[in-house]
Design a protein around this motif. Structure first.
Motif, mmCIF file in Angstrom:
data_model
loop_
_atom_site.group_PDB
_atom_site.id
_atom_site.type_symbol
_atom_site.label_atom_id
_atom_site.label_comp_id
_atom_site.label_asym_id
_atom_site.label_seq_id
_atom_site.Cartn_x
_atom_site.Cartn_y
_atom_site.Cartn_z
ATOM 1 N N VAL A 190 12.164 -18.292 -1.431
ATOM 2 C CA VAL A 190 11.753 -19.280 -0.436
ATOM 3 C C VAL A 190 11.808 -18.707 0.973
ATOM 4 O O VAL A 190 10.887 -18.871 1.773
ATOM 5 N N GLY A 193 9.747 -14.936 0.851
ATOM 6 C CA GLY A 193 8.464 -14.838 0.161
ATOM 7 C C GLY A 193 8.354 -13.628 -0.735
ATOM 8 O O GLY A 193 7.285 -13.033 -0.864
ATOM 9 N N VAL A 464 1.350 -27.011 -0.452
ATOM 10 C CA VAL A 464 2.405 -26.314 -1.181
ATOM 11 C C VAL A 464 3.742 -26.701 -0.564
ATOM 12 O O VAL A 464 3.911 -26.634 0.660
ATOM 13 N N ASN A 465 4.674 -27.088 -1.386
ATOM 14 C CA ASN A 465 5.992 -27.545 -0.923
ATOM 15 C C ASN A 465 6.882 -26.336 -0.642
ATOM 16 O O ASN A 465 7.831 -26.049 -1.371
ATOM 17 N N ARG A 466 6.573 -25.623 0.432
ATOM 18 C CA ARG A 466 7.347 -24.429 0.767
ATOM 19 C C ARG A 466 8.732 -24.770 1.296
ATOM 20 O O ARG A 466 9.631 -23.931 1.258
ATOM 21 N N GLU A 467 8.912 -25.970 1.814
ATOM 22 C CA GLU A 467 10.222 -26.381 2.314
ATOM 23 C C GLU A 467 11.099 -26.980 1.220
ATOM 24 O O GLU A 467 12.244 -27.364 1.486
ATOM 25 N N MET A 499 4.821 -19.276 -7.913
ATOM 26 C CA MET A 499 4.686 -19.529 -6.473
ATOM 27 C C MET A 499 3.954 -18.361 -5.816
ATOM 28 O O MET A 499 4.446 -17.722 -4.888
ATOM 29 N N GLN A 504 -1.948 -20.448 -6.693
ATOM 30 C CA GLN A 504 -2.487 -21.476 -5.803
ATOM 31 C C GLN A 504 -4.014 -21.509 -5.870
ATOM 32 O O GLN A 504 -4.622 -22.588 -5.913
#
Length: 652
Positions: A190, A193, A464-467, A499, A504
Motif C-alpha cells: 500500500v 506500491g 481503486v481503494n488505495r487508501e 492490485m 485494473q
C-alpha cells in the motif's frame, strides 16, 4: 545506509552478525544517518513458542531488539525490513545459496534442512533493490518494522521437485525443520506500491543454466598460472623475491669462471624477472638486492674497497642499470596489468551484454510461441473477450447482471463481485453478487456512503481503494446514464497480486463491455415500456413479468441473489385500482405483474423470508394484503406463463 543481515540466505552458519551490527550503530551515533536493517525470515516476531524457536531465530530477534534500542536511546533513524530468503538471477553474480546447492546436486544427492511441507520463502535480490530505493525515497524518522509477505508460498518439497527436474536421478532428503512463515502484511504494497513479481520456480532453470555455463568456461593454463602468481599475498611475494635472489647469486658464483656462461648477467636477469612478475615496487627491491650482491662480489672477488668503488664513477654504471631496468620492467608490468584489467572488464561487460541479449532473444521467441498458443484459449485473451461480448448480448438487465458476475468471477479469478443498481437517486441497491459473498453482502448503500467511489474515478469511471477505506470495495466502476450514476460494479476484496495496473485494465475492459450491454438493454426497456406494462401503470404484463421472474429465479439458482414472490390477496378494492396504486407501494427496483388479467404478483428483489413481516407492514399501510408464493408454486407459475403468454408486449 543498508545493512544486510547474515541470515538472508538459507542454511547460513556465519557468526558475529550482532557484534558487527552494534559497531555500525556506534559509528552512526551522533550523525544524520538513515539505516535500513534488512533481516531474514528467521527473526519473525510471532515465532514465540518453544517448538518454533531456534538458535538462529533467537539471534535474529536479538538483532531486532538492538535496532530498537539504538533507535530509542541514541536517536539513530532506523527501520527493520524483514524479507524472505534472498537469491539472485543476475548473470554477473554468483548466488551464495544455489551455487553450492547445484555443486552438491552434481554428486547425485542433496539434503534440505526443512521438512517437505516446510515454508521456504524466497525473494529475488533485484526486486529487493527496487523496494529499498522506494523506502529511502519516502523515508520518515519513525522506527518501524516492515514485513514483505511471501507471495508464492513455496515449500521445501516444491524446491526439491524443481531440483529433481533439473538434475535427473537426483535424490533429495528433507530434514525436520518447520521453516519460517512470514506474517501477512500489505503495508509495503500500500505505502510503496511494490509487489513481488519473480517466482523462484520459474527462475530456477535460468539460474542453473547460467551456473552450468560459468562452470564450463575454459581458462588458458599459462594465463591462469601467471594470474595465480600475481595474486599471491605480500609475504609470499617477499619470500619468493628473497629465495630467487639467493638462487641467482648462487648461479652467478657458479658460472663466474665459465667462459661460455659468464657472458650472461644473472643479477640483471633476476631484476628483469621480478620486475616483470610483481611490478614496480618489487622491481626496485630486486634492483637493490642485486646491487648488494654486486657490491659484495666486488669486495670479495676483486678486492675493491668502499672508497675505490664509490669514487670511481665507472663502477656506478651496473648499479644504475639495475635500478633503471627494475623501474622500467616494473612500470611496464604495472601498465600492462592495468590495461589487461580494463580489457577484461570490458570483455566481461560485452560478454554479459551478449548473454543478456541472447537470453532476451530466446525469451522473446518463447513468449511469442506461448502467446500464440494462448491467444484464443487463455481466460483473459481477445478470444475470451469476444466470448464475453456474445454472452452479454441479451436484452434483460437481470440476465446481464448474472452473466456479469459469472464472467468476472472466472476471468478476474475473484469471488467477491457485487453489482448495485442506483434507484431514486439516493440509494444503491444490490441486484447480484458472487455466491461466496451473496449472503453477507451489503444490500443497500446510500449515495453519500459511496461518494468517494462515485466521484473518484475520473474520466475512466474506475475507482481503486488505495487508501483501504473500510466498508468500501477494492475496485469500483460506475456506469452512468443521462449523466447520473445508474449501475455500480464492485470487487469487494482483491489479493496482493491483483492490485496491479494489468488487473485494473482488465477490470475496466470487462466493465466497459457490461456498460455497452446494459446501455442496449436500458434503451430497449425505455422503448418497449408501453408494450411491456399495463396502460398508464408500471405493472408488467404477463409475458414481461414472466421474463423478470425467470431472470430472478436464475439468479437465485446461481446463489447470486434472493427474492420473494408475493400474491396480492383480493380485497374490497377491484384489481384495476390496485394496479394503478401499486407503484407507490413498492421500491423502484421491485416489480409488479398482472397474470391472467386478475391476479397481481409482487416481485421483491434481494428480499428474504426474514424480511416478509416488514414488507407486509409497509403494504398494509397501503391497504394491500399479500401472501408468499413458495418454490413449487413459482415453478408452476413460470410454466403457466410460458405456456399461455399474453399475446402482446413480450420482451424480446
Amino acid at each position: 545506509m543498508v545493512y544486510l543481515s547474515n541470515y538472508l540466505t538459507p542454511h547460513t552458519d556465519t557468526v558475529g552478525d550482532i557484534e558487527l551490527l552494534r559497531s555500525v550503530f556506534r559509528a552512526c551515533m551522533g550523525r544524520r544517518v538513515q539505516l535500513l536493517f534488512v533481516a531474514g525470515p528467521a527473526g519473525a516476531e510471532d515465532a514465540t513458542d518453544a517448538a518454533e524457536q531456534t538458535g538462529k531465530g533467537i539471534i535474529a530477534r536479538a538483532a531486532n531488539d538492538l535496532c530498537r534500542y539504538y533507535a530509542a536511546r541514541e536517536g539513530v533513524q532506523t527501520k527493520i525490513l524483514r524479507v524472505p530468503f534472498l537469491y539472485t538471477a543476475s548473470a554477473a553474480l554468483e548466488d551464495p545459496f544455489f551455487a553450492p546447492l547445484f555443486d552438491a546436486c552434481l554428486t547425485g544427492s542433496v539434503a534440505l534442512q526443512g521438512a517437505v511441507d516446510a515454508a521456504f520463502p524466497l525473494l529475488c535480490a533485484e526486486e529487493l533493490a527496487v523496494l529499498v530505493r522506494r523506502i529511502f525515497d519516502s523515508w520518515d524518522a519513525s522506527f518501524e518494522t516492515l514485513d514483505v509477505a511471501d507471495t508464492f508460498h513455496h515449500t521445501s518439497g516444491e524446491v526439491g521437485e524443481a531440483l529433481k527436474a533439473l538434475f535427473p536421478g537426483l535424490a533429495v532428503t528433507y530434514g525436520d525443520s518447520a521453516g519460517y512463515a512470514l506474517p501477512a502484511s500489505d503495508v509495503v504494497r500500500v505505502r510503496y506500491g511494490w509487489f513481488q513479481r519473480y517466482d523462484l520456480l520459474r527462475d530456477l532453470s535460468t539460474i542453473q543454466a547460467r551456473w552450468d555455463t560459468g562452470r564450463a568456461k575454459k581458462v588458458n593454463p599459462l594465463r591462469a598460472a601467471i594470474d595465480r602468481i600475481q595474486l599471491r599475498t605480500l609475504p609470499i611475494k617477499c619470500l619468493e623475491t628473497g629465495v630467487a635472489w639467493v638462487l641467482f647469486e648462487v648461479l652467478e658464483r657458479l658460472f663466474s669462471q665459465s667462459a661460455q656462461l659468464n657472458v650472461l648477467d644473472y643479477r640483471l636477469l633476476y631484476v628483469v624477472l621480478i620486475g616483470t612478475l610483481y611490478g614496480l615496487d618489487f622491481g626496485l627491491v630486486a634492483a637493490l638486492l642485486a646491487s648488494v650482491g654486486l657490491a659484495v662480489s666486488y669486495f670479495t672477488q676483486y678486492g675493491y674497497t668502499f672508497q675505490g668503488l664509490f669514487y670511481e664513477p665507472s663502477n656506478w654504471l651496473p648499479f644504475i642499470a639495475y635500478f633503471v631496468v627494475g623501474a622500467v620492467c616494473g612500470y611496464v608490468q604495472l601498465r600492462n596489468s592495468e590495461a589487461i584489467k580494463v580489457e577484461r572488464n570490458r570483455n566481461e561487460l560485452v560478454r554479459n551484454r551478449n548473454t543478456f541479449l541472447t537470453q532476451l532473444y530466446h525469451d522473446a521467441i518463447e513468449d511469442k510461441r506461448t502467446y500464440k498458443r494462448q491467444i484464443v484459449g487463455r481466460h483473459d485473451s481477445f478470444g475470451k473477450i469476444f466470448a464475453v461480448t456474445q454472452e452479454l448480448d441479451v436484452l434483460n438487465p437481470r440476465d446481464i447482471y448474472r452473466k456479469c458476475c459469472e464472467l468476472m468471477s472466472e476471468i478476474l479469478e475473484n469471488d467477491s463481485v457485487a453489482i448495485y443498481h442506483v434507484s431514486g437517486g439516493a440509494f444503491a441497491r444490490l441486484v447480484a453478487a458472487s455466491p461466496a459473498i451473496a449472503e453477507d453482502a451489503t444490500r443497500s448503500f446510500s449515495l453519500e456512503q459511496l461518494a468517494p467511489l462515485l466521484g473518484g474515478g475520473g474520466r475512466s469511471n474506475l475507482w481503486v481503494n488505495r487508501e483501504l477505506t473500510p466498508r468500501l470495495p477494492m475496485f469500483g466502476y460506475t456506469i452512468e446514464r443521462d449523466g447520473a450514476p445508474a449501475v455500480l460494479i464492485s470487487v469487494r476484496r482483491a489479493a496482493q497480486n491483483q492490485m496491479t495496473l494489468y488487473y485494473q485494465n482488465l477490470f475496466r475492459i470487462l466493465c466497459g463491455l457490461v456498460e455497452s450491454a446494459l446501455g442496449r438493454a436500458f434503451d430497449y426497456e425505455a422503448v418497449a415500456q408501453d408494450k411491456r406494462c399495463v396502460d398508464g401503470t408500471c405493472v408488467l404484463k404477463q409475458a414481461a413479468f414472466g421474463q423478470e421472474l425467470a431472470a430472478e429465479q436464475a439468479l437465485a439458482d446461481s446463489k447470486m441473489g434472493s427474492f420473494l414472490l408475493l400474491r396480492v390477496v383480493p380485497g374490497m378494492e377491484p384489481v384495476g385500482e390496485l394496479v394503478g396504486a401499486i407503484g407507490s407501494a413498492i421500491r423502484e427496483n421491485d416489480a409488479a405483474g398482472l397474470v391472467d388479467g386478475d391476479v397481481l404478483y409482487l416481485l421483491m428483489r434481494q428480499a428474504k423470508a426474514c424480511d416478509l413481516p416488514i414488507i407486509r407492514e409497509r403494504l398494509s399501510a397501503k391497504q394491500i394484503a399479500v401472501e408468499p408464493v413458495d418454490g413449487e408454486d413459482i415453478v408452476a407459475l413460470l410454466q403457466h406463463i410460458s405456456y399461455t403468454g399474453d399475446g402482446e408486449g413480450g420482451a424480446a
